[in-house]
Design a protein around this motif. Structure first.
Motif, PDB file in Angstrom:
ATOM      1  N   ARG A 131       0.799  -1.220   0.000  1.00  0.00           N
ATOM      2  CA  ARG A 131       0.000   0.000   0.000  1.00  0.00           C
ATOM      3  C   ARG A 131       0.837   1.278   0.000  1.00  0.00           C
ATOM      4  O   ARG A 131       0.308   2.371   0.167  1.00  0.00           O
ATOM      5  CB  ARG A 131      -1.006   0.030   1.159  1.00  0.00           C
ATOM      6  N   SER A 132       2.142   1.147  -0.173  1.00  0.00           N
ATOM      7  CA  SER A 132       2.947   2.327  -0.484  1.00  0.00           C
ATOM      8  C   SER A 132       2.542   2.823  -1.867  1.00  0.00           C
ATOM      9  O   SER A 132       2.004   2.065  -2.685  1.00  0.00           O
ATOM     10  CB  SER A 132       4.439   1.977  -0.486  1.00  0.00           C
ATOM     11  N   GLN A 133       2.802   4.092  -2.134  1.00  0.00           N
ATOM     12  CA  GLN A 133       2.484   4.660  -3.442  1.00  0.00           C
ATOM     13  C   GLN A 133       3.751   5.140  -4.120  1.00  0.00           C
ATOM     14  O   GLN A 133       4.639   5.717  -3.491  1.00  0.00           O
ATOM     15  CB  GLN A 133       1.480   5.802  -3.320  1.00  0.00           C
ATOM     16  N   LEU A 134       3.800   4.902  -5.420  1.00  0.00           N
ATOM     17  CA  LEU A 134       4.966   5.247  -6.232  1.00  0.00           C
ATOM     18  C   LEU A 134       4.496   6.072  -7.422  1.00  0.00           C
ATOM     19  O   LEU A 134       3.687   5.599  -8.225  1.00  0.00           O
ATOM     20  CB  LEU A 134       5.660   3.971  -6.707  1.00  0.00           C
ATOM     21  N   THR A 135       4.965   7.313  -7.515  1.00  0.00           N
ATOM     22  CA  THR A 135       4.632   8.176  -8.642  1.00  0.00           C
ATOM     23  C   THR A 135       5.828   8.243  -9.579  1.00  0.00           C
ATOM     24  O   THR A 135       6.929   8.617  -9.160  1.00  0.00           O
ATOM     25  CB  THR A 135       4.251   9.595  -8.178  1.00  0.00           C
ATOM     26  N   ARG A 151      11.270  -5.020   0.458  1.00  0.00           N
ATOM     27  CA  ARG A 151      10.560  -3.996  -0.307  1.00  0.00           C
ATOM     28  C   ARG A 151      11.639  -3.176  -1.030  1.00  0.00           C
ATOM     29  O   ARG A 151      12.265  -2.308  -0.429  1.00  0.00           O
ATOM     30  CB  ARG A 151       9.720  -3.108   0.600  1.00  0.00           C
ATOM     31  N   ARG A 152      11.828  -3.478  -2.284  1.00  0.00           N
ATOM     32  CA  ARG A 152      12.917  -2.833  -3.033  1.00  0.00           C
ATOM     33  C   ARG A 152      12.428  -2.364  -4.393  1.00  0.00           C
ATOM     34  O   ARG A 152      11.797  -3.116  -5.131  1.00  0.00           O
ATOM     35  CB  ARG A 152      14.092  -3.804  -3.200  1.00  0.00           C
ATOM     36  N   ASP A 167       6.253   0.054   7.940  1.00  0.00           N
ATOM     37  CA  ASP A 167       6.463  -1.364   8.225  1.00  0.00           C
ATOM     38  C   ASP A 167       7.900  -1.506   8.711  1.00  0.00           C
ATOM     39  O   ASP A 167       8.832  -1.681   7.917  1.00  0.00           O
ATOM     40  CB  ASP A 167       6.224  -2.216   6.977  1.00  0.00           C
ATOM     41  N   LYS A 168       8.096  -1.409  10.022  1.00  0.00           N
ATOM     42  CA  LYS A 168       9.443  -1.410  10.584  1.00  0.00           C
ATOM     43  C   LYS A 168      10.184  -2.717  10.343  1.00  0.00           C
ATOM     44  O   LYS A 168      11.412  -2.766  10.365  1.00  0.00           O
ATOM     45  CB  LYS A 168       9.372  -1.115  12.078  1.00  0.00           C
ATOM     46  N   LEU A 184      13.621   5.865   6.266  1.00  0.00           N
ATOM     47  CA  LEU A 184      13.479   5.803   7.706  1.00  0.00           C
ATOM     48  C   LEU A 184      12.180   6.488   8.106  1.00  0.00           C
ATOM     49  O   LEU A 184      11.858   6.584   9.287  1.00  0.00           O
ATOM     50  CB  LEU A 184      14.682   6.483   8.384  1.00  0.00           C
ATOM     51  N   GLY A 185      11.467   6.976   7.094  1.00  0.00           N
ATOM     52  CA  GLY A 185      10.206   7.677   7.305  1.00  0.00           C
ATOM     53  C   GLY A 185       9.238   7.402   6.183  1.00  0.00           C
ATOM     54  O   GLY A 185       9.039   6.249   5.819  1.00  0.00           O
TER      55      GLY A 185
END
Length: 326
Positions: A131-135, A151-152, A167-168, A184-185
């Motif tokens: 659910r991260s977003q990539l533009t 996650r790469r 997601d730590k 880190l954020g």
């Protein structure tokens, strides 16, 4: 040791092509499938080579009427044992051409086969599995690697803005040839152009590391360039101006016009021909549209000491206005 695309595939292209052809043959057997599984397991690079071969065939599937597609289909689709070598040779030759970068539009092979690739003037926001977003900006290309807890994002070229889902347990990393940017954020941009990677932080912090070298931690409004053989130096970034591209805007503040034209070229379908040295003394300020390059060029012609002549939709010539001789 890292390998370039051509050397990485040189000793296994034929094997991958033969397996692809054999698995698509009408008389493929369970023994064939078992042997294929063993081949995949014998070297982690085999899976990558075979995946690229599958992707190559998918690209040909999308081109229904091409003569090369018809010829390739005639050889491969009805392949029997005695034809596998011939079919694999044809397919591997096409793969070698792609890996060598000798492709339509002069795109490097890995860019052409990327998971996501933006065309000229195109932008897109995608939601990743976490659910991260990539533009992705125009002319950008990325590969997505989400497996076994990693996650790469592999940025091959262009510019991206990342909004990272927390997601730590699973670090989020953008990787280029020049280095990595580990979140880190939550939000940052990464740009790769001319063998230089630039990282800029919007929210929280990012650890940027040059390839096999030092790392720096960036906070909002800070940036750094990753370049082979160059030390890491933090810079100050204007977040609002530097993210204006996500709205198809370019903000210029006393910007040399060759820099503006270089950025505009990435969104313009034709070639903008200009002599950067001849235009170096012309500076511009303002907000310029990237999704209407014709309007932006007309605006520059009306407000700056340059002449802009469009000879065809594919060639526009920009020159400084000749100095008057009294």
């Amino acid at each position: 040791m890292q390998h370039t695309a051509p050397s990485f595939y040189s000793d296994m292209i034929m094997q991958a092509a033969e397996w692809h052809t054999q698995l698509h043959a009408e008389d493929v057997s369970e023994a064939d499938r078992l042997a294929f599984s063993q081949w995949l397991a014998s070297d982690s690079r085999h899976a990558t080579a075979f995946a690229q071969m599958e992707k190559l065939w998918t690209h040909f599937d999308e081109v229904q009427d091409s003569a090369s597609k018809q010829a390739l289909t005639a050889v491969i689709k009805p392949a029997k044992r005695k034809r596998i070598k011939a079919a694999a040779t044809v397919l591997s030759l096409l793969a070698v051409i792609l890996v060598g970068g000798i492709v339509a539009n002069s795109l490097p092979a890995r860019v052409m086969l990327a998971d996501y690739r933006m065309g000229t003037g195109e932008q897109r926001t995608i939601e990743l599995p976490d659910r991260s977003q990539l533009t992705l900006d125009t002319q950008s290309a990325v590969n997505i690697h989400f497996s076994h807890g990693q996650r790469r994002i592999e940025l091959l070229q262009g510019k991206i803005l990342v909004q990272v889902a927390k997601d730590k347990q699973h670090p989020f990393i953008v990787e280029t040839v020049e280095g990595t940017a580990r979140a880190l954020g939550t939000q940052y941009t990464v740009q790769r152009q001319h063998q230089v990677t630039r990282v800029m932080v919007i929210e929280s912090s990012v650890e940027a590391c040059a390839a096999q070298s030092a790392c720096v931690t960036l906070v909002p409004g800070e940036s750094v360039q990753l370049q082979r053989g160059m030390p890491l130096r933090k810079g100050v970034a204007d977040i609002q101006n530097e993210t204006a591209w996500t709205h198809f805007k370019l903000v210029a503040d006393d910007m040399p016009i060759p820099v503006l034209l270089g950025e505009l070229q990435r969104y313009h379908s034709g070639h903008l021909h200009f002599d950067a040295a001849a235009l170096a003394q012309v500076h511009v300020s303002g907000v310029f549209a990237l999704d209407d390059t014709a309007h932006t060029l007309n605006l520059l012609a009306d407000t700056t000491p340059v002449t802009i002549t469009q000879y065809t939709p594919w060639l526009t010539l920009i020159k400084p206005v000749p100095k008057r001789v009294d």
